[in-house]
Design a protein around this motif. Structure first.
Motif, PDB file in Angstrom:
ATOM      1  N   LYS A  80       2.827  10.375  -9.658  1.00 34.66           N
ATOM      2  CA  LYS A  80       2.372  10.450 -10.681  1.00 34.66           C
ATOM      3  C   LYS A  80       1.661  12.049 -10.753  1.00 34.66           C
ATOM      4  CE  LYS A  80       1.223   5.903 -12.082  1.00 34.66           C
ATOM      5  NZ  LYS A  80       0.180   4.819 -12.137  1.00 34.66           N
ATOM      6  N   LEU A  81       0.908  12.158  -9.680  1.00 37.34           N
ATOM      7  CA  LEU A  81       0.353  13.420  -9.638  1.00 37.34           C
ATOM      8  C   LEU A  81       1.262  14.580  -9.603  1.00 37.34           C
ATOM      9  CD1 LEU A  81      -2.584  12.670  -6.953  1.00 37.34           C
ATOM     10  CD2 LEU A  81      -2.804  13.299  -9.475  1.00 37.34           C
ATOM     11  N   ALA A  82       2.542  14.541  -8.612  1.00 32.49           N
ATOM     12  CA  ALA A  82       3.355  15.542  -8.742  1.00 32.49           C
ATOM     13  C   ALA A  82       3.836  15.570 -10.122  1.00 32.49           C
ATOM     14  CB  ALA A  82       4.392  15.094  -7.586  1.00 32.49           C
ATOM     15  N   GLY A  83       4.029  14.489 -10.905  1.00 35.91           N
ATOM     16  CA  GLY A  83       4.950  14.693 -12.360  1.00 35.91           C
ATOM     17  C   GLY A  83       3.869  15.345 -13.304  1.00 35.91           C
ATOM     18  N   SER A  84       2.699  15.170 -13.204  1.00 29.90           N
ATOM     19  CA  SER A  84       1.823  15.827 -14.304  1.00 29.90           C
ATOM     20  C   SER A  84       1.381  17.192 -14.067  1.00 29.90           C
ATOM     21  CB  SER A  84       0.465  14.823 -14.493  1.00 29.90           C
ATOM     22  OG  SER A  84      -0.412  15.328 -13.258  1.00 29.90           O
ATOM     23  N   GLY A  85       1.797  18.061 -15.210  1.00 27.91           N
ATOM     24  CA  GLY A  85       1.829  19.578 -15.129  1.00 27.91           C
ATOM     25  C   GLY A  85       0.212  19.723 -15.322  1.00 27.91           C
ATOM     26  N   LEU A 112       0.701  -1.113   0.130  1.00 32.80           N
ATOM     27  CA  LEU A 112       0.006   0.050  -0.114  1.00 32.80           C
ATOM     28  C   LEU A 112       1.036   1.240  -0.050  1.00 32.80           C
ATOM     29  CD1 LEU A 112      -2.687   1.432   0.084  1.00 32.80           C
ATOM     30  CD2 LEU A 112      -2.603   1.068   2.774  1.00 32.80           C
ATOM     31  N   ARG A 113       1.949   1.066   0.814  1.00 34.42           N
ATOM     32  CA  ARG A 113       2.779   2.256   0.467  1.00 34.42           C
ATOM     33  C   ARG A 113       3.438   2.721  -0.583  1.00 34.42           C
ATOM     34  NH1 ARG A 113       6.639   1.520   5.221  1.00 34.42           N
ATOM     35  NH2 ARG A 113       5.621   3.006   6.353  1.00 34.42           N
ATOM     36  N   GLY A 114       3.691   1.768  -1.306  1.00 38.42           N
ATOM     37  CA  GLY A 114       4.379   1.689  -2.494  1.00 38.42           C
ATOM     38  C   GLY A 114       3.511   2.209  -3.425  1.00 38.42           C
ATOM     39  N   PHE A 115       2.298   1.918  -3.534  1.00 37.23           N
ATOM     40  CA  PHE A 115       1.125   2.170  -4.349  1.00 37.23           C
ATOM     41  C   PHE A 115       1.060   3.891  -4.206  1.00 37.23           C
ATOM     42  CE2 PHE A 115      -3.318   3.099  -4.907  1.00 37.23           C
ATOM     43  CZ  PHE A 115      -3.535   2.819  -6.571  1.00 37.23           C
ATOM     44  N   ILE A 116       0.826   4.162  -2.894  1.00 40.46           N
ATOM     45  CA  ILE A 116       0.388   5.609  -2.862  1.00 40.46           C
ATOM     46  C   ILE A 116       1.639   6.378  -3.132  1.00 40.46           C
ATOM     47  CG2 ILE A 116       0.258   7.141  -0.638  1.00 40.46           C
ATOM     48  CD1 ILE A 116      -1.220   5.180   0.856  1.00 40.46           C
ATOM     49  N   GLU A 117       2.805   5.787  -2.685  1.00 43.76           N
ATOM     50  CA  GLU A 117       3.836   6.726  -3.186  1.00 43.76           C
ATOM     51  C   GLU A 117       4.124   6.911  -4.779  1.00 43.76           C
ATOM     52  OE1 GLU A 117       7.350   4.897  -1.514  1.00 43.76           O
ATOM     53  OE2 GLU A 117       7.041   5.795   0.386  1.00 43.76           O
TER      54      GLU A 117
END
Length: 162
Positions: free
Chosen positions: A108-113, A98-103
């Motif tokens: 992905k969210l931080a990387g998408s402009g 779960l930790r890996g999935f959340i990270e």
């Protein structure tokens, strides 16, 4: 001491007392039939021997039952401990997954402009809605204050009714 154990001890004490009080009758030889032959032996001693044999047999049986219950209990406790450890390991692996999935999702969210622009637009829209809500609340407050003032004037008799 349990009631059952006390009862058994009382029965054995009663048999012993009866045997001691009637020892002369116990050792008197009589003719005993074995079905195919007859034997001269004291009936009391034979019956005491059978009672003693049964007592020893049941004591051995009780010890056997207690020992097997104890071993079975230990086996169940070991199995329970093994299952508990297995469940703990499975739970730890699920938390790690779960930790890996959340990270990864946060990455992905931080990387998408586009997500950043959408977030900024959402925050701007929420700010506008908040301002509209505050204006409506201020107008409602002013109206309510005016109504309360009008009712107060009517009650005090200073203003004529409409």
């Amino acid at each position: 001491m349990k009631l059952r154990t006390l009862f058994l001890l009382l029965v054995l004490a009663g048999i012993t007392a009866f045997s001691v009080l009637n020892w002369h009758a116990f050792i008197t030889p009589t003719t005993l039939s074995l079905g195919v032959a007859e034997v001269q032996a004291p009936l009391g001693i034979v019956m005491l021997g059978i009672t003693g044999f049964l007592t020893v047999f049941f004591l051995i049986f009780v010890v056997y039952v207690q020992a097997s219950a104890h071993f079975e209990s230990r086996r169940h406790a070991q199995e329970l401990q093994a299952n508990r450890e297995l469940a703990d390991k499975a739970e730890a692996s699920r938390f790690t997954e779960l930790r890996g999935f959340i990270e990864s999702e946060l990455g992905k969210l931080a990387g998408s402009g586009a997500a950043g622009r959408a977030d900024a637009a959402l925050v701007e829209r929420l700010d506008r809605l908040e301002q509209v809500l505050l204006n409506a609340l201020q107008q409602t407050e002013n109206s309510l204050a005016a109504y309360v003032g009008e009712i107060d004037e009517r009650l005090s008799g200073k203003a004529p009714p409409r």
